[in-house]
Design a protein around this motif. Structure first.
Motif, PDB file in Angstrom:
ATOM      1  N   UNK A  36       0.864  -1.183   0.000  1.00 21.40           N
ATOM      2  CA  UNK A  36       0.000   0.000   0.000  1.00 21.40           C
ATOM      3  C   UNK A  36       0.902   1.235   0.000  1.00 21.40           C
ATOM      4  N   UNK A  37       0.708   2.134  -0.953  1.00 23.35           N
ATOM      5  CA  UNK A  37       1.612   3.281  -1.065  1.00 23.35           C
ATOM      6  C   UNK A  37       0.853   4.530  -1.491  1.00 23.35           C
ATOM      7  N   UNK A  38       1.216   5.655  -0.890  1.00 23.96           N
ATOM      8  CA  UNK A  38       0.626   6.943  -1.244  1.00 23.96           C
ATOM      9  C   UNK A  38       1.455   7.618  -2.327  1.00 23.96           C
ATOM     10  N   UNK A  45       6.980   8.419   0.309  1.00 21.54           N
ATOM     11  CA  UNK A  45       6.419   7.703  -0.827  1.00 21.54           C
ATOM     12  C   UNK A  45       5.923   8.709  -1.853  1.00 21.54           C
ATOM     13  N   UNK A  46       6.296   8.484  -3.103  1.00 22.69           N
ATOM     14  CA  UNK A  46       5.857   9.364  -4.183  1.00 22.69           C
ATOM     15  C   UNK A  46       5.470   8.515  -5.384  1.00 22.69           C
ATOM     16  N   UNK A  53      10.484   5.129   1.924  1.00 24.74           N
ATOM     17  CA  UNK A  53       9.793   3.862   2.151  1.00 24.74           C
ATOM     18  C   UNK A  53       9.627   3.059   0.870  1.00 24.74           C
ATOM     19  N   UNK A  54       9.544   3.729  -0.283  1.00 26.48           N
ATOM     20  CA  UNK A  54       9.553   3.010  -1.557  1.00 26.48           C
ATOM     21  C   UNK A  54      10.862   2.232  -1.702  1.00 26.48           C
ATOM     22  N   UNK A  73      -2.336   4.999  -3.959  1.00 26.83           N
ATOM     23  CA  UNK A  73      -3.496   5.754  -3.504  1.00 26.83           C
ATOM     24  C   UNK A  73      -3.205   7.238  -3.630  1.00 26.83           C
ATOM     25  N   UNK A  74      -4.248   7.996  -3.960  1.00 24.99           N
ATOM     26  CA  UNK A  74      -4.106   9.443  -4.120  1.00 24.99           C
ATOM     27  C   UNK A  74      -4.201  10.199  -2.801  1.00 24.99           C
ATOM     28  N   UNK A  75      -4.447   9.476  -1.718  1.00 23.08           N
ATOM     29  CA  UNK A  75      -4.646  10.126  -0.426  1.00 23.08           C
ATOM     30  C   UNK A  75      -3.406   9.989   0.446  1.00 23.08           C
TER      31      UNK A  75
END
Length: 282
Positions: A36-38, A45-46, A53-54, A73-75
């Motif tokens: 799960x990544x923002x 995270x980008x 974290x990536x 996720x966009x949030x």
């Protein structure tokens, strides 16, 4: 809203020839690690996948012998457990506190804490204790909302003078019924520009920007001895882990083994980012 990308996916003739061997492996070894990544949680995270974290997620997946699949996720990252993990859209969330009650957490990846960010020369001398704020004549501090940093301002008697300034960091957006937060990079740029005397921030929030600042800055780890006036202790140092669903003990065990195996590469990623680390509690 969700975009799934798979990194390091390759299929060679050698791999095809090895298919009978691969079939004998456990099913989990063949499955990608769905993270799960923002898209909007820099520097962690980008969408480009260049966050701290990536990078750590790629290292851990490699140590597990799995490909990695980011579920985007966009949030903001605070929603990843609710909107991703709990809905089975992805299987792991990086960067949770080790005592996060929403998840089953791995052994710590690293431990770090809140820091003062000041100019290397000419900045206020705050020491390494939160009470340094009580003693300084400095008046303007950049902090993120609803964090221990904001609580420190309140206990040190600096909060009221900072209310309008703090809201200016988000262009006076209304915070009611929505998540509004100061961008991590802005905490640092405010110090560089002289608009803030200092920033108080969680070290990984700002380490990348401190390291790349046009003006020499320093981070000073704040001692973990902060308590409110009512005696409630507020932690300033935190173990950071990977979260999985509460019933997924098998995956947690795999991740724990991978964290131990990948520790040198994880430590290198933290060092490259400029994150100061502490000995883990757990």
């Amino acid at each position: 809203m969700i975009r799934i990308s798979t990194a390091r996916r390759a299929l060679t003739g050698a791999a095809l020839l090895a298919a009978p061997f691969a079939a004998s492996q456990s099913a989990s070894a063949a499955e990608p690690l769905k993270v799960c990544a923002s898209k909007i949680e820099a520097p962690y995270s980008t969408e480009k996948g260049d966050g701290l974290e990536n990078r750590i997620a790629n290292v851990v997946a490699k140590a597990m012998g799995r490909e990695i699949e980011f579920v985007w996720f966009d949030r903001a990252a605070i929603y990843l457990v609710r909107d991703g993990l709990d809905k089975n859209l992805c299987d792991v969330v990086f960067g949770v506190d080790s005592d996060d009650e929403r998840v089953l957490a791995t052994k710590p990846i690293y431990r770090t804490g809140y820091v003062y960010v000041t100019k290397s020369e000419g900045g206020p001398e705050l020491g390494s204790n939160w009470k340094g704020l009580e003693k300084t004549d400095a008046t303007r501090f950049a902090v993120r909302f609803s964090t221990p940093a904001e609580l420190i301002l309140k206990e040190a008697g600096k909060y009221e003078d900072n209310v309008s300034y703090g809201l200016s960091l988000v262009n006076f957006q209304d915070k009611r019924n929505k998540y509004t937060q100061v961008e991590a990079g802005k905490l640092v740029s405010e110090v560089v520009n002289g608009d803030a005397d200092a920033a108080i921030a969680f070290a990984p929030d700002v380490a990348r920007y401190v390291k790349g600042a046009s003006t020499p800055l320093k981070m000073t780890m704040i001692e973990d001895d902060f308590a409110r006036s009512d005696g409630l202790k507020i932690p300033l140092h935190f173990d950071q882990s990977i979260g999985v669903r509460k019933d997924d003990e098998k995956l947690r065990a795999e991740l724990d083994a991978a964290i131990a195996k990948a520790k040198p590469e994880i430590d290198r990623a933290l060092s490259d980012e400029g994150v100061p680390v502490l000995p883990p509690n757990a």
